[in-house]
Motif scaffolding. Structure first.
Motif, PDB file in Angstrom:
ATOM      1  N   VAL A   1       1.150  -1.122   0.242  1.00  0.00           N
ATOM      2  CA  VAL A   1      -0.335  -0.164  -0.244  1.00  0.00           C
ATOM      3  C   VAL A   1       1.149   1.482   0.110  1.00  0.00           C
ATOM      4  O   VAL A   1       1.633   1.653   0.667  1.00  0.00           O
ATOM      5  CB  VAL A   1      -0.892  -0.619   1.059  1.00  0.00           C
ATOM      6  N   VAL A   2       0.924   1.978  -1.490  1.00  0.00           N
ATOM      7  CA  VAL A   2       1.899   3.060  -1.398  1.00  0.00           C
ATOM      8  C   VAL A   2       1.178   4.279  -1.187  1.00  0.00           C
ATOM      9  O   VAL A   2      -0.223   4.232  -2.373  1.00  0.00           O
ATOM     10  CB  VAL A   2       2.945   2.567  -2.058  1.00  0.00           C
ATOM     11  N   HIS A   3       0.786   5.443  -0.654  1.00  0.00           N
ATOM     12  CA  HIS A   3       0.249   6.823  -1.318  1.00  0.00           C
ATOM     13  C   HIS A   3       0.945   7.819  -1.340  1.00  0.00           C
ATOM     14  O   HIS A   3       2.247   7.212  -2.627  1.00  0.00           O
ATOM     15  CB  HIS A   3       0.265   7.840   0.073  1.00  0.00           C
ATOM     16  N   SER A   4       0.253   8.517  -2.758  1.00  0.00           N
ATOM     17  CA  SER A   4       1.216   8.798  -3.482  1.00  0.00           C
ATOM     18  C   SER A   4       2.031   9.352  -3.867  1.00  0.00           C
ATOM     19  O   SER A   4       2.835  10.435  -4.633  1.00  0.00           O
ATOM     20  CB  SER A   4      -0.493  10.311  -4.520  1.00  0.00           C
ATOM     21  N   HIS A   5       2.622  10.638  -2.268  1.00  0.00           N
ATOM     22  CA  HIS A   5       2.928  11.410  -1.036  1.00  0.00           C
ATOM     23  C   HIS A   5       4.339  10.699  -1.548  1.00  0.00           C
ATOM     24  O   HIS A   5       5.644  11.446  -1.896  1.00  0.00           O
ATOM     25  CB  HIS A   5       2.452  11.161  -0.154  1.00  0.00           C
ATOM     26  N   ASP A   6       4.248   9.354  -1.214  1.00  0.00           N
ATOM     27  CA  ASP A   6       5.137   8.115  -1.297  1.00  0.00           C
ATOM     28  C   ASP A   6       5.157   7.757  -2.726  1.00  0.00           C
ATOM     29  O   ASP A   6       6.876   7.274  -2.868  1.00  0.00           O
ATOM     30  CB  ASP A   6       4.921   7.198   0.071  1.00  0.00           C
ATOM     31  N   TYR A   7       5.057   7.954  -3.979  1.00  0.00           N
ATOM     32  CA  TYR A   7       5.429   7.409  -5.151  1.00  0.00           C
ATOM     33  C   TYR A   7       6.740   8.259  -5.843  1.00  0.00           C
ATOM     34  O   TYR A   7       6.632   9.206  -5.642  1.00  0.00           O
ATOM     35  CB  TYR A   7       4.040   7.339  -6.091  1.00  0.00           C
ATOM     36  N   ARG A   8       7.312   7.708  -6.488  1.00  0.00           N
ATOM     37  CA  ARG A   8       8.410   8.334  -6.828  1.00  0.00           C
ATOM     38  C   ARG A   8       9.010   7.500  -7.933  1.00  0.00           C
ATOM     39  O   ARG A   8       9.222   8.452  -9.518  1.00  0.00           O
ATOM     40  CB  ARG A   8      10.024   7.620  -6.063  1.00  0.00           C
ATOM     41  N   LYS A   9       9.113   6.512  -8.944  1.00  0.00           N
ATOM     42  CA  LYS A   9       9.754   5.896  -9.746  1.00  0.00           C
ATOM     43  C   LYS A   9       8.268   4.771  -9.872  1.00  0.00           C
ATOM     44  O   LYS A   9       8.104   3.572  -9.226  1.00  0.00           O
ATOM     45  CB  LYS A   9      10.516   4.934  -8.996  1.00  0.00           C
ATOM     46  N   PRO A  10       8.225   4.836 -11.629  1.00  0.00           N
ATOM     47  CA  PRO A  10       7.606   3.212 -12.330  1.00  0.00           C
ATOM     48  C   PRO A  10       8.362   2.045 -11.915  1.00  0.00           C
ATOM     49  O   PRO A  10       7.624   1.394 -11.828  1.00  0.00           O
ATOM     50  CB  PRO A  10       6.490   3.761 -13.753  1.00  0.00           C
ATOM     51  N   ASP A  11       9.778   2.292 -12.030  1.00  0.00           N
ATOM     52  CA  ASP A  11      10.600   0.837 -12.414  1.00  0.00           C
ATOM     53  C   ASP A  11      10.210   0.038 -10.957  1.00  0.00           C
ATOM     54  O   ASP A  11       9.962  -1.486 -11.252  1.00  0.00           O
ATOM     55  CB  ASP A  11      11.843   1.103 -12.371  1.00  0.00           C
ATOM     56  N   GLU A  12      10.075   0.631  -9.751  1.00  0.00           N
ATOM     57  CA  GLU A  12       9.473  -0.197  -8.707  1.00  0.00           C
ATOM     58  C   GLU A  12       8.464  -0.710  -8.829  1.00  0.00           C
ATOM     59  O   GLU A  12       7.768  -1.617  -7.547  1.00  0.00           O
ATOM     60  CB  GLU A  12       9.608   0.826  -7.442  1.00  0.00           C
TER      61      GLU A  12
ATOM     62  N   ARG B   1       7.711  -2.937 -11.696  1.00  0.00           N
ATOM     63  CA  ARG B   1       7.748  -3.412 -13.033  1.00  0.00           C
ATOM     64  C   ARG B   1       6.951  -4.718 -12.974  1.00  0.00           C
ATOM     65  O   ARG B   1       7.213  -5.474 -12.129  1.00  0.00           O
ATOM     66  CB  ARG B   1       9.283  -3.228 -13.264  1.00  0.00           C
ATOM     67  N   GLY B   2       5.807  -5.249 -13.844  1.00  0.00           N
ATOM     68  CA  GLY B   2       5.785  -6.203 -13.995  1.00  0.00           C
ATOM     69  C   GLY B   2       4.751  -6.455 -12.951  1.00  0.00           C
ATOM     70  O   GLY B   2       3.767  -8.096 -12.724  1.00  0.00           O
ATOM     71  N   GLN B   3       3.766  -5.765 -12.331  1.00  0.00           N
ATOM     72  CA  GLN B   3       2.878  -5.872 -11.099  1.00  0.00           C
ATOM     73  C   GLN B   3       1.452  -5.539 -11.532  1.00  0.00           C
ATOM     74  O   GLN B   3       1.352  -4.445 -12.157  1.00  0.00           O
ATOM     75  CB  GLN B   3       3.218  -5.555  -9.954  1.00  0.00           C
ATOM     76  N   THR B   4       0.226  -6.067 -10.913  1.00  0.00           N
ATOM     77  CA  THR B   4      -1.080  -5.243 -10.799  1.00  0.00           C
ATOM     78  C   THR B   4      -1.135  -4.417 -10.003  1.00  0.00           C
ATOM     79  O   THR B   4      -0.423  -4.423  -8.803  1.00  0.00           O
ATOM     80  CB  THR B   4      -1.791  -6.373 -10.784  1.00  0.00           C
ATOM     81  N   VAL B   5      -1.624  -3.089 -10.070  1.00  0.00           N
ATOM     82  CA  VAL B   5      -1.425  -1.939 -10.150  1.00  0.00           C
ATOM     83  C   VAL B   5      -3.210  -1.450  -9.564  1.00  0.00           C
ATOM     84  O   VAL B   5      -3.734  -1.002 -10.804  1.00  0.00           O
ATOM     85  CB  VAL B   5      -0.838  -0.573  -9.396  1.00  0.00           C
ATOM     86  N   VAL B   6      -3.281  -0.992  -8.566  1.00  0.00           N
ATOM     87  CA  VAL B   6      -4.985  -0.124  -8.529  1.00  0.00           C
ATOM     88  C   VAL B   6      -4.106   1.446  -7.669  1.00  0.00           C
ATOM     89  O   VAL B   6      -3.546   1.474  -7.005  1.00  0.00           O
ATOM     90  CB  VAL B   6      -5.058  -0.611  -7.612  1.00  0.00           C
ATOM     91  N   CYS B   7      -4.642   1.995  -8.980  1.00  0.00           N
ATOM     92  CA  CYS B   7      -4.575   3.468  -8.441  1.00  0.00           C
ATOM     93  C   CYS B   7      -5.770   3.762  -8.376  1.00  0.00           C
ATOM     94  O   CYS B   7      -7.258   4.364  -8.895  1.00  0.00           O
ATOM     95  CB  CYS B   7      -4.176   4.585  -9.953  1.00  0.00           C
ATOM     96  N   LEU B   8      -5.747   4.211  -6.889  1.00  0.00           N
ATOM     97  CA  LEU B   8      -7.217   4.841  -5.996  1.00  0.00           C
ATOM     98  C   LEU B   8      -7.391   6.036  -6.860  1.00  0.00           C
ATOM     99  O   LEU B   8      -6.771   6.940  -6.105  1.00  0.00           O
ATOM    100  CB  LEU B   8      -8.023   4.114  -4.883  1.00  0.00           C
ATOM    101  N   GLY B   9      -8.423   6.358  -7.049  1.00  0.00           N
ATOM    102  CA  GLY B   9      -8.542   8.293  -7.411  1.00  0.00           C
ATOM    103  C   GLY B   9      -7.973   8.865  -8.715  1.00  0.00           C
ATOM    104  O   GLY B   9      -7.272   8.658  -8.975  1.00  0.00           O
TER     105      GLY B   9
END
Length: 424
Positions: free
Chosen positions: A179-190, A192-200
């Motif tokens: 679980v990551v808040h966008s405040h702590d999002y930095r790079k898409p590389d982290e 890689r190959g995963q399924t992500v839900v962006c809520l909002g």
């Protein structure tokens, strides 16, 4: 004697406040307190998340690949354009350099205490009815050395993109993914190959979903708005809001279920003023700050202002109007309405929003109302209006974004007059 004014924060709003106050040294004496080692506020990118080297929460919400979602032609302060050699949609480093150039141009650094944390602001009455403010502060690296300085007015410019808002979602405690808040999002590389839900799916949620899609296997953009009518990358799908989380899955409100590695919360931020004492009489309820006249001036303490509170706006031009409005009231160029009139005006605005079906937490969301708001401030204070071309280009860009979120930043624009622009 010059009025002593404290400015809290040296991001875009704080720099604008210092610039206009310091332009009249015979009227104002200004001190600006900035927590970080340099000016620019949230535009100071860092790879770090969580705490900084002094054990304080990271303030910036910048991510590595961020480009502005507004063209530089509308972002600029009214009389300080960006470098014309830059494209219209610029990277965050360009914005930071712009703000540093602004500080250099108007010789603002001499008024700014860097690496300085404001610990408390107190309101007190001096002899007679005049209100004074005690501002306590200390070095960011040594919070035991607190000093206090007295001021005639305070301008709070600390921003509202640093304290994440975490929603309550059924199953969150059992979810075993990240679980990551966008405040702590930095790079898409982290991711890689995963399924992500962006809520909002506000502006940052949309942009981050596009950024993540370059590395993720699948991105679900989950929101409760009407479906976005735009082209999206092949591995980005829109879904309704989240009904619940499983240990490694998500169930959307339409009943669809999907496996899930990462929940990326693009759910916004809280307003936060940890340094205001109770005698400042500021309340925050459901993201509504009270009592503020015009989202700006403290009704019960009209020598305190909060610059940059409105959301969904064209920020730098609005900061400039807000600052000039408040500075004009401080130096007596115009007089604020009576307390009763300010209360009535504020409640009328709030009830209008409720009548249009907006929840109370949208109290400071302006959107299309921002232009009338900006003009009203300017007219009340007898100051220059924001050029009409800013609204025209802002609205045009919104239309292009709605149609093609993935490619609208490829366009470039040129301001041709105070009324018009052209695509180049």
């Amino acid at each position: 004697m010059a009025k002593r004014v404290a400015v809290i924060g040296a991001g875009a709003a704080g720099l604008c406040a210092v610039r206009h106050l310091s332009a009249s040294p015979e009227i104002f004496s200004v001190v600006c307190y900035e927590l970080g080692p340099t000016v620019g506020g949230t535009w100071n990118y860092t790879d770090r998340t969580g705490k900084d080297e002094n054990g304080l929460p990271i303030q910036s919400s910048m991510y590595k690949n961020l480009r502005t979602n507004l063209p530089k032609e509308v972002m600029a302060f009214p009389d300080f354009p960006f470098n014309t050699c830059l494209p219209s949609y610029i990277v965050h480093q360009d914005v930071l350099e712009y703000l540093k150039s602004y500080a250099d141009q108007y010789n603002l650094y001499k008024y700014i205490k860097l690496n300085t944390m404001v610990t408390e602001v107190h309101s007190r009455q001096s002899t007679g009815s005049k209100e004074l403010w005690d501002v306590s502060y200390c070095p960011s690296a040594d919070r035991s050395q607190v000093q206090t300085q007295e001021f005639d007015a305070v301008m709070v410019c600390n921003g509202h993109y640093s304290l994440p808002l975490y929603p309550t979602i059924p199953g969150m405690e059992e979810f075993r993914g990240q679980v990551v808040h966008s405040h702590d999002y930095r790079k898409p590389d982290e991711f890689r190959g995963q399924t992500v839900v962006c809520l909002g799916a506000a502006a940052s949620g949309q942009d981050i979903a596009i950024d993540v899609s370059h590395q993720a296997k699948m991105v679900y953009l989950s929101h409760n708005k009407s479906p976005l009518q735009t082209c999206l990358p092949e591995n980005v799908q829109q879904k309704p809001g989240i009904a619940k989380l499983g240990t490694h899955s998500v169930t959307f409100l339409n009943g669809e279920e999907a496996e899930l590695d990462v929940l990326l919360l693009c759910t916004g931020y809280h307003y936060h003023f940890h340094f205001l004492s109770s005698d400042c009489q500021v309340q925050i309820s459901d993201e509504r700050i009270s009592p503020l006249y015009k989202h700006l001036v403290h009704i019960d303490h009209p020598t305190m202002a909060f610059v940059g509170i409105p959301k969904t706006i064209c920020p730098f031009p609005q900061f400039d109007v807000q600052v000039r409005f408040f500075v004009s009231s401080l130096c007596g160029q115009f007089t604020l309405p009576s307390r009763e009139e300010m209360i009535s005006d504020t409640e009328r605005d709030f009830q209008r929003r409720l009548s249009e079906g907006l929840p109370p937490r949208y109290a400071h969301v302006l959107g299309p109302w921002q232009w009338g708001y900006n003009d009203e401030l300017a007219e009340l204070a007898h100051i220059q209006l924001i050029p009409r071309v800013v609204q025209k280009l802002y609205d045009y860009v919104h239309e292009t974004r709605v149609r093609d979120i993935a490619r609208y930043k490829d366009c470039n624009y040129e301001i041709t007059s105070e009324e018009d622009f052209k695509a180049v």
